[in-house]
Motif scaffolding. Sequence first.
Motif, PDB file in Angstrom:
ATOM      1  N   ARG A   1       0.828  -1.204   0.000  1.00  0.00           N
ATOM      2  CA  ARG A   1       0.000   0.000   0.000  1.00  0.00           C
ATOM      3  C   ARG A   1       0.866   1.260   0.000  1.00  0.00           C
ATOM      4  O   ARG A   1       0.677   2.155  -0.820  1.00  0.00           O
TER       5      ARG A   1
ATOM      6  N   LEU B   1       1.394   4.058  -3.018  1.00  0.00           N
ATOM      7  CA  LEU B   1       1.213   5.476  -2.726  1.00  0.00           C
ATOM      8  C   LEU B   1       2.467   6.267  -3.093  1.00  0.00           C
ATOM      9  O   LEU B   1       2.397   7.336  -3.715  1.00  0.00           O
TER      10      LEU B   1
ATOM     11  N   LEU C   1      -6.823   4.259  -7.836  1.00  0.00           N
ATOM     12  CA  LEU C   1      -5.828   4.381  -6.756  1.00  0.00           C
ATOM     13  C   LEU C   1      -6.507   4.289  -5.395  1.00  0.00           C
ATOM     14  O   LEU C   1      -6.078   3.521  -4.530  1.00  0.00           O
ATOM     15  N   ILE C   2      -7.573   5.083  -5.225  1.00  0.00           N
ATOM     16  CA  ILE C   2      -8.280   5.065  -3.945  1.00  0.00           C
ATOM     17  C   ILE C   2      -8.809   3.659  -3.672  1.00  0.00           C
ATOM     18  O   ILE C   2      -8.625   3.104  -2.580  1.00  0.00           O
TER      19      ILE C   2
ATOM     20  N   ILE D   1      -5.900   1.168  -2.835  1.00  0.00           N
ATOM     21  CA  ILE D   1      -5.259   1.432  -1.542  1.00  0.00           C
ATOM     22  C   ILE D   1      -6.221   1.091  -0.397  1.00  0.00           C
ATOM     23  O   ILE D   1      -5.829   0.455   0.583  1.00  0.00           O
ATOM     24  N   ALA D   2      -7.503   1.466  -0.556  1.00  0.00           N
ATOM     25  CA  ALA D   2      -8.473   1.134   0.486  1.00  0.00           C
ATOM     26  C   ALA D   2      -8.612  -0.384   0.602  1.00  0.00           C
ATOM     27  O   ALA D   2      -8.631  -0.927   1.716  1.00  0.00           O
TER      28      ALA D   2
ATOM     29  N   GLY E   1      -5.889  -1.913   2.488  1.00  0.00           N
ATOM     30  CA  GLY E   1      -6.077  -1.650   3.916  1.00  0.00           C
ATOM     31  C   GLY E   1      -7.062  -2.631   4.530  1.00  0.00           C
ATOM     32  O   GLY E   1      -6.784  -3.236   5.565  1.00  0.00           O
TER      33      GLY E   1
END
Lengths: 300, 321
Positions: A230, A234, A280-281, A284-285, A288
Amino acid sequence: MRAATAVVNEEGGQSDQAIRYGTRYRLREFWIFFSRDPWAVVGLTVLVVVITSALAAPLIAPYGPIEPNFSEARQPPGFAHLLGTDVAGMDVFSRLVYGSRVSLAVAAVAVLISTTLGASIGLASGYYGGWIDAVLQRVTEVFASFPTLMLMIALAAVLGPSTQNAMIIIGVFAWTPLSRLMRGQALSLRERDFIIAAEVIGCRERRIISRHILVNTVGLLVVNAVYGIRSAILAEASLSFLGVGVPQPTPSWGSMVNFATNIAYLQLMPWAWAPSAILLIAVIASIGFVGDGLARALRR
Amino acid sequence: MWRYILQRVLIFIPTLFGITIISFVVIALAPGDAATAMLAEGGEIAKAAQLADLRAKYGLDDPLPIRYARWMGQLLRGNLGTSLIDSRPVSDTLAHTVGLTLEFTIPAFLVGLALALTLGAWSGFRPLSQFDRIVTFGSMIVIATPSFVLALLALYILAVRVPILPSGGNRDMLGADATHLVNRLPYFVLPVTTLALLTAAEIIRYVRDSVIDVCSEDYVRTARAKGLAERLVLARHILRNSMIPIITISTLRLPIVVNGAILIETVFGWGGMGSRIALAVSQRDFPIIMSATLVTGIAVLVSNLMADILYGVADPRIRQG
């Protein structure tokens, strides 16, 4: 640092339990705990779709990643171009699919580097102690206190932007959290009976570290690698966005968002940058969610 | 207490040296040096003799440790070198841009911290409630959003689609209008909000977890048992004690705030450190890039030191141990 050690101690107890069951049973048990969290499953689904499409990019993408066609430039999303085309007439959807390949590859290699560095430095620091620990701890602190992005930007500017450099730079500056965790692990495992037993029967230090300590930190390494990917994604996106990561015209999620730095394109061609920003969001989420699910399931 | 502070400061010194060494090594890695850059700048073909002269003049042929010592000597006198592009002292450029950056980062950090404390404490006080779920999910989404993406989305929605806010600019660009804070206020809204949201999202879950931890402490039960009003239990016992770890965590998150600030500035064209660094990167202006790295590194280190000291002040157990 203090908080990190606490987490390690919590997770340290999983190893004894794990030996009791066969692999299949453990995987099943793991899945039961993992799938209990709906978000973890959603995240895993997103990641599987993104990774599969990245691997199968040539089959999915209707065009090549770098295939300018100026007669079809600046087209909004439509049938011929699913997500439209950019200023050079390159198909945004195809670039997105191929860009996933680049971004994921950069992240994977970077995490491989940072995990190797972090694990070896942390284990050496925690197992040997003494002056080795003191020196390595200072080095870790130096690296940890830099705002890493600054250092990455500086090094990328000095070495010149390239996909390869991005992998190395991100990997080289991302190892400090893991090394601290591993140091804590080594410190606590060193006192455990089975390590003392191994020392008593005359195991060499290398064998103790690799066969007894490292093996018992696999769960931690996996969870950390997931979170590491992650951060690496980023970092790659940030570097590419600033123009010092993956160089144009190679597509990556960050280099595609870079397009939006031009206020005219930001305004008039949202389809050229928004999909990669949203992807991307989502990615990455998802990482997580999956990481949290993994950590929870492994802690059982 | 003084012993504890002294101890912290002594640990701080080798780290500081480490930072200067890394910065120097990165400069030394730069392809071509100041001499080639100067000759290339004039548009001339760098002649071997000229190059050698310049190298000798600036001592670029000396071994690395000597060059490091000389560079350190200059650094201690506050000389960060000169820009390769505009030949102005780097320290002047940085002093100017740091001010602009602090203008929006400090309010953003404070707003973010306040947001994190209120939302985090509230959701920690009622864990797994509807409110807690929304806050936790919201902060996860914000953490998952790269700072520049968040800034771009805010810019796209609030300055382009629904043009209620200016898309960017800073004190320098506004000129005469800048004398009145009111005129500049709209320009602050987007950068401050995005950075504040990012800061808050990073800290919220720590506040929440800390509050949950403290809630199960014996002294909280005692306070409730003796009939203290719930409001006072919350304010005097829970909040106070749960804030201690937050001091460290919020300062340890500073590098992330710095990283975010660089990218956010680039998006909004703020003109501070972040924008200057982005410009220096595109011009390959190494002295500026390296000095900026060094300055931010030191700033973060100093804030960590202050956090350690504050931690000792807030919690006597730390300074004993």
